[in-house]
Design a protein around this motif. Structure first.
Motif, PDB file in Angstrom:
ATOM      1  N   VAL A 176       0.889  -1.156   0.000  1.00 20.22           N
ATOM      2  CA  VAL A 176       0.000   0.000   0.000  1.00 20.22           C
ATOM      3  C   VAL A 176       0.929   1.208   0.000  1.00 20.22           C
ATOM      4  N   ALA A 177       0.767   2.084  -0.989  1.00 22.45           N
ATOM      5  CA  ALA A 177       1.655   3.247  -1.120  1.00 22.45           C
ATOM      6  C   ALA A 177       0.875   4.533  -0.874  1.00 22.45           C
ATOM      7  N   GLN A 178       1.552   5.482  -0.231  1.00 18.77           N
ATOM      8  CA  GLN A 178       0.951   6.772   0.073  1.00 18.77           C
ATOM      9  C   GLN A 178       2.017   7.840  -0.105  1.00 18.77           C
ATOM     10  N   ARG A 179       1.660   8.940  -0.717  1.00 20.75           N
ATOM     11  CA  ARG A 179       2.633  10.025  -0.881  1.00 20.75           C
ATOM     12  C   ARG A 179       2.533  10.981   0.300  1.00 20.75           C
ATOM     13  N   PHE A 180       3.636  11.681   0.579  1.00 16.43           N
ATOM     14  CA  PHE A 180       3.636  12.628   1.696  1.00 16.43           C
ATOM     15  C   PHE A 180       4.636  13.735   1.450  1.00 16.43           C
ATOM     16  N   ARG A 181       4.488  14.813   2.165  1.00 19.46           N
ATOM     17  CA  ARG A 181       5.498  15.874   2.237  1.00 19.46           C
ATOM     18  C   ARG A 181       6.340  15.641   3.492  1.00 19.46           C
ATOM     19  N   GLN A 182       5.654  15.174   4.530  1.00 25.15           N
ATOM     20  CA  GLN A 182       6.311  14.868   5.795  1.00 25.15           C
ATOM     21  C   GLN A 182       5.504  13.775   6.483  1.00 25.15           C
ATOM     22  N   CYS A 183       6.193  12.825   7.086  1.00 21.52           N
ATOM     23  CA  CYS A 183       5.470  11.831   7.888  1.00 21.52           C
ATOM     24  C   CYS A 183       6.254  11.580   9.167  1.00 21.52           C
ATOM     25  N   LYS A 184       5.529  11.186  10.171  1.00 22.27           N
ATOM     26  CA  LYS A 184       6.117  10.914  11.480  1.00 22.27           C
ATOM     27  C   LYS A 184       5.752   9.484  11.832  1.00 22.27           C
ATOM     28  N   LEU A 185       6.768   8.669  12.107  1.00 20.04           N
ATOM     29  CA  LEU A 185       6.560   7.252  12.389  1.00 20.04           C
ATOM     30  C   LEU A 185       7.007   6.915  13.804  1.00 20.04           C
ATOM     31  N   LEU A 186       6.243   6.045  14.456  1.00 18.14           N
ATOM     32  CA  LEU A 186       6.580   5.559  15.785  1.00 18.14           C
ATOM     33  C   LEU A 186       7.353   4.255  15.640  1.00 18.14           C
ATOM     34  N   LEU A 187       8.563   4.219  16.180  1.00 15.24           N
ATOM     35  CA  LEU A 187       9.413   3.038  16.096  1.00 15.24           C
ATOM     36  C   LEU A 187       9.470   2.339  17.445  1.00 15.24           C
ATOM     37  N   CYS A 211      13.444  13.929  -2.251  1.00 12.75           N
ATOM     38  CA  CYS A 211      12.517  12.809  -2.060  1.00 12.75           C
ATOM     39  C   CYS A 211      12.983  11.873  -0.967  1.00 12.75           C
ATOM     40  N   SER A 212      12.004  11.317  -0.275  1.00 14.89           N
ATOM     41  CA  SER A 212      12.253  10.336   0.770  1.00 14.89           C
ATOM     42  C   SER A 212      11.383   9.120   0.496  1.00 14.89           C
ATOM     43  N   ILE A 213      11.837   7.990   0.989  1.00 11.51           N
ATOM     44  CA  ILE A 213      11.009   6.792   0.932  1.00 11.51           C
ATOM     45  C   ILE A 213      11.062   6.138   2.304  1.00 11.51           C
ATOM     46  N   ALA A 214       9.907   5.756   2.807  1.00 11.82           N
ATOM     47  CA  ALA A 214       9.814   5.083   4.101  1.00 11.82           C
ATOM     48  C   ALA A 214       9.122   3.750   3.871  1.00 11.82           C
ATOM     49  N   ILE A 215       9.753   2.674   4.297  1.00 14.40           N
ATOM     50  CA  ILE A 215       9.210   1.331   4.156  1.00 14.40           C
ATOM     51  C   ILE A 215       8.770   0.853   5.537  1.00 14.40           C
ATOM     52  N   VAL A 216       7.508   0.443   5.646  1.00 12.19           N
ATOM     53  CA  VAL A 216       6.961  -0.010   6.921  1.00 12.19           C
ATOM     54  C   VAL A 216       6.455  -1.445   6.762  1.00 12.19           C
ATOM     55  N   PRO A 217       7.065  -2.399   7.458  1.00  9.51           N
ATOM     56  CA  PRO A 217       6.536  -3.770   7.413  1.00  9.51           C
ATOM     57  C   PRO A 217       5.115  -3.781   7.977  1.00  9.51           C
ATOM     58  N   ASN A 246       8.938  21.530  -2.255  1.00 12.39           N
ATOM     59  CA  ASN A 246      10.219  21.025  -2.764  1.00 12.39           C
ATOM     60  C   ASN A 246      10.600  19.706  -2.110  1.00 12.39           C
ATOM     61  N   SER A 247       9.743  19.184  -1.281  1.00 13.09           N
ATOM     62  CA  SER A 247       9.979  17.928  -0.600  1.00 13.09           C
ATOM     63  C   SER A 247       8.814  16.994  -0.881  1.00 13.09           C
ATOM     64  N   CYS A 248       9.136  15.735  -1.132  1.00 17.82           N
ATOM     65  CA  CYS A 248       8.083  14.758  -1.361  1.00 17.82           C
ATOM     66  C   CYS A 248       8.564  13.406  -0.850  1.00 17.82           C
ATOM     67  N   GLY A 249       7.645  12.512  -0.666  1.00 18.39           N
ATOM     68  CA  GLY A 249       8.037  11.201  -0.186  1.00 18.39           C
ATOM     69  C   GLY A 249       6.999  10.153  -0.496  1.00 18.39           C
ATOM     70  N   LEU A 250       7.430   8.922  -0.362  1.00 17.52           N
ATOM     71  CA  LEU A 250       6.576   7.775  -0.597  1.00 17.52           C
ATOM     72  C   LEU A 250       6.643   6.882   0.630  1.00 17.52           C
ATOM     73  N   LEU A 251       5.489   6.656   1.239  1.00 18.94           N
ATOM     74  CA  LEU A 251       5.372   5.769   2.383  1.00 18.94           C
ATOM     75  C   LEU A 251       4.805   4.461   1.863  1.00 18.94           C
ATOM     76  N   ALA A 252       5.535   3.379   2.050  1.00 22.07           N
ATOM     77  CA  ALA A 252       5.102   2.083   1.525  1.00 22.07           C
ATOM     78  C   ALA A 252       4.958   1.091   2.664  1.00 22.07           C
ATOM     79  N   TYR A 253       3.730   0.612   2.847  1.00 23.68           N
ATOM     80  CA  TYR A 253       3.464  -0.470   3.787  1.00 23.68           C
ATOM     81  C   TYR A 253       3.614  -1.749   2.970  1.00 23.68           C
TER      82      TYR A 253
END
Length: 147
Positions: free
Chosen positions: A6-17, A113-119, A35-42
Motif C-alpha cells: 500500500v503506497a501513500q505520498r507525503f510531504r512529511q510523515c512521522k513514524l513511531l518506532l 525525495c524520501s522513501i519510508a518502508i513499513v513492514p 520542494n519535498s516529497c516522499g513515498l510511504l510504503a506499507y
C-alpha cells in the motif's frame, strides 16, 4: 499474491518506532514544502515470495508516478516517480541530463525525495468468520523479510 504493498505520498510523515521513538521523514521545515516529497510504503511478504518478486516490487515502487512537484491537484504539476527524481540529479548540467536520461522529467528537478518502508503483517492476512477473526498464515518470517 506474494508481495502486498500500500503506497501513500507525503510531504512529511512521522513514524513511531518500537513503541517508544518517533522519527520524522521528509521536510522538517514545513509539511507543505512543495520542494519535498516522499513515498510511504506499507509492505508484507508471503512465504511464497521469491527474490525476483521482491525486486519487482521494489522496481514498481521506485517507478510509481505518485509524487508531485507542486500541490496535489493544482492542475500545474505533473506526477513523478522517485526514480525520475534521482535521474534528474545525475549531473548538474540540465542539457547533459536530457542527453543521458531521455525519460527525465524537468518538473522533478530540485525535489528532495524520501522513501519510508513499513513492514505491515496484516496485508497478507485473511479475515475469517465474517470478520470475527484474522489469520496470518503464509507470512514470511521476520528474518527472511529483513533480507
Amino acid at each position: 499474491m506474494s508481495v502486498s504493498i500500500v503506497a501513500q505520498r507525503f510531504r512529511q510523515c512521522k513514524l513511531l518506532l518500537d513503541e517508544t521513538d518517533w522519527v520524522t521523514v521528509g521536510s522538517t521545515s514545513s509539511p507543505t514544502n512543495v520542494n519535498s516529497c516522499g513515498l510511504l510504503a506499507y509492505i508484507s511478504f508471503a512465504s511464497s515470495a521469491t527474490r525476483p518478486d521482491v525486486e519487482q516490487a521494489a522496481a514498481t515502487l521506485l517507478n510509481l508516478p505518485i509524487l508531485t512537484s507542486g500541490l496535489w491537484g493544482d492542475g500545474e504539476s505533473l506526477t513523478v516517480s522517485i526514480s525520475s527524481t534521482l535521474m534528474a540529479k545525475t549531473t548538474k548540467d540540465p542539457a547533459e541530463n536530457d542527453a543521458k536520461n531521455p525519460d527525465r522529467k524537468p518538473e522533478s528537478d530540485g525535489l528532495k525525495c524520501s522513501i519510508a518502508i513499513v513492514p505491515q503483517a496484516n496485508l497478507i492476512s485473511k479475515v475469517k468468520q465474517q470478520g470475527k477473526s484474522i489469520q496470518y498464515h503464509g507470512q514470511s518470517d521476520k528474518e527472511t523479510g529483513r533480507e
